[in-house]
Design a protein around this motif. Structure first.
Motif, short mmCIF file in Angstrom:
data_model
loop_
_atom_site.label_atom_id
_atom_site.label_comp_id
_atom_site.label_asym_id
_atom_site.label_seq_id
_atom_site.Cartn_x
_atom_site.Cartn_y
_atom_site.Cartn_z
N ARG A 164 4.48 11.77 -4.52
CA ARG A 164 5.04 12.68 -5.52
C ARG A 164 4.34 13.85 -6.36
O ARG A 164 4.63 15.05 -6.35
CB ARG A 164 5.92 11.92 -6.52
CG ARG A 164 6.94 11.13 -6.12
CD ARG A 164 7.72 10.51 -7.15
NE ARG A 164 8.84 9.31 -6.55
CZ ARG A 164 9.84 9.62 -6.01
NH1 ARG A 164 9.93 10.64 -5.57
NH2 ARG A 164 10.44 8.46 -5.32
N LYS A 165 3.06 13.43 -6.61
CA LYS A 165 2.23 14.30 -7.54
C LYS A 165 1.83 15.34 -6.58
O LYS A 165 1.67 16.46 -6.99
CB LYS A 165 0.86 13.47 -8.31
CG LYS A 165 1.37 12.62 -9.39
CD LYS A 165 0.10 11.97 -9.92
CE LYS A 165 0.37 11.04 -11.22
NZ LYS A 165 -0.61 10.53 -11.63
N PHE A 166 1.47 14.88 -5.37
CA PHE A 166 1.04 15.98 -4.55
C PHE A 166 1.94 16.90 -3.97
O PHE A 166 1.84 18.15 -4.05
CB PHE A 166 0.24 15.46 -3.46
CG PHE A 166 -0.11 16.38 -2.41
CD1 PHE A 166 -1.41 17.20 -2.60
CD2 PHE A 166 0.41 16.32 -1.22
CE1 PHE A 166 -1.86 18.10 -1.60
CE2 PHE A 166 0.04 17.56 -0.25
CZ PHE A 166 -1.28 18.26 -0.51
N GLU A 180 5.28 17.55 -5.06
CA GLU A 180 6.04 17.98 -5.93
C GLU A 180 5.52 18.79 -6.99
O GLU A 180 5.94 19.90 -7.67
CB GLU A 180 7.06 17.13 -6.60
CG GLU A 180 7.91 16.31 -5.83
CD GLU A 180 8.66 15.17 -6.54
OE1 GLU A 180 8.49 15.04 -7.80
OE2 GLU A 180 9.70 14.70 -5.71
N LYS A 181 4.03 18.53 -7.38
CA LYS A 181 3.36 19.12 -8.20
C LYS A 181 1.95 19.89 -7.89
O LYS A 181 1.41 20.73 -8.48
CB LYS A 181 2.98 18.34 -9.35
CG LYS A 181 4.23 17.58 -10.14
CD LYS A 181 3.86 16.75 -11.26
CE LYS A 181 5.07 16.03 -11.86
NZ LYS A 181 4.73 15.07 -12.71
N GLY A 182 1.77 19.64 -6.62
CA GLY A 182 0.52 20.25 -5.97
C GLY A 182 -0.71 19.80 -6.56
O GLY A 182 -1.79 20.45 -6.44
N ASN A 183 -0.68 18.54 -7.00
CA ASN A 183 -1.76 17.70 -7.50
C ASN A 183 -2.99 17.45 -6.28
O ASN A 183 -2.55 16.62 -5.58
CB ASN A 183 -1.71 16.62 -8.36
CG ASN A 183 -2.64 16.01 -9.06
OD1 ASN A 183 -3.88 15.60 -8.31
ND2 ASN A 183 -2.49 15.54 -10.14
N GLN A 184 -4.03 18.24 -6.27
CA GLN A 184 -4.93 18.07 -5.09
C GLN A 184 -5.55 16.63 -5.14
O GLN A 184 -5.67 16.32 -4.11
CB GLN A 184 -6.15 19.22 -5.03
CG GLN A 184 -5.34 20.49 -4.88
CD GLN A 184 -4.69 20.87 -3.37
OE1 GLN A 184 -5.35 20.35 -2.54
NE2 GLN A 184 -3.38 21.27 -3.57
N ALA A 185 -5.99 16.43 -6.07
CA ALA A 185 -6.65 14.91 -6.45
C ALA A 185 -5.64 13.85 -5.90
O ALA A 185 -6.00 12.80 -4.97
CB ALA A 185 -6.86 14.56 -7.79
N LEU A 187 0.75 -1.23 0.09
CA LEU A 187 -0.02 0.01 0.06
C LEU A 187 0.99 1.24 -0.19
O LEU A 187 0.59 2.27 -0.70
CB LEU A 187 -1.17 -0.11 1.25
CG LEU A 187 -1.73 1.14 1.41
CD1 LEU A 187 -2.81 1.33 0.07
CD2 LEU A 187 -2.54 1.42 2.80
N VAL A 188 1.93 1.25 0.82
CA VAL A 188 2.79 2.28 0.95
C VAL A 188 3.59 2.63 -0.15
O VAL A 188 3.57 3.77 -0.81
CB VAL A 188 3.58 2.41 2.24
CG1 VAL A 188 4.83 3.43 1.97
CG2 VAL A 188 2.84 2.36 3.39
N LEU A 189 4.09 1.77 -0.82
CA LEU A 189 4.89 1.62 -2.14
C LEU A 189 3.78 2.27 -3.53
O LEU A 189 4.14 2.74 -4.19
CB LEU A 189 5.56 0.19 -2.50
CG LEU A 189 6.50 -0.15 -1.82
CD1 LEU A 189 7.26 -1.51 -2.01
CD2 LEU A 189 7.84 0.93 -1.64
#
Length: 58
Positions: A19-21, A23-28, A10-12
């Protein structure tokens, strides 16, 4: 040990959303990450219970 392996997977699996959240600020991705971490919390508690039960049997 099965619960530990589920927790590890699950963690992996949540790493990409992290990373998306972060580093890129992806809220979803942040929503998905929070959900995964809530599941991880439950699995971690399950591992603790399994360890305690195994210690009691010895």
């Amino acid at each position: 040990m099965k619960t530990f392996e589920l927790l590890k997977g699950l963690v992996l699996g949540a790493e990409e959303d992290a990373r998306k959240f972060f580093e890129k600020g992806n809220q979803a991705a942040g929503v998905r990450l929070r959900l995964a971490m809530q599941k991880a919390k439950g699995l971690a508690q399950g591992v603790r219970v399994e360890v305690s039960e195994k210690k009691k049997k010895k």
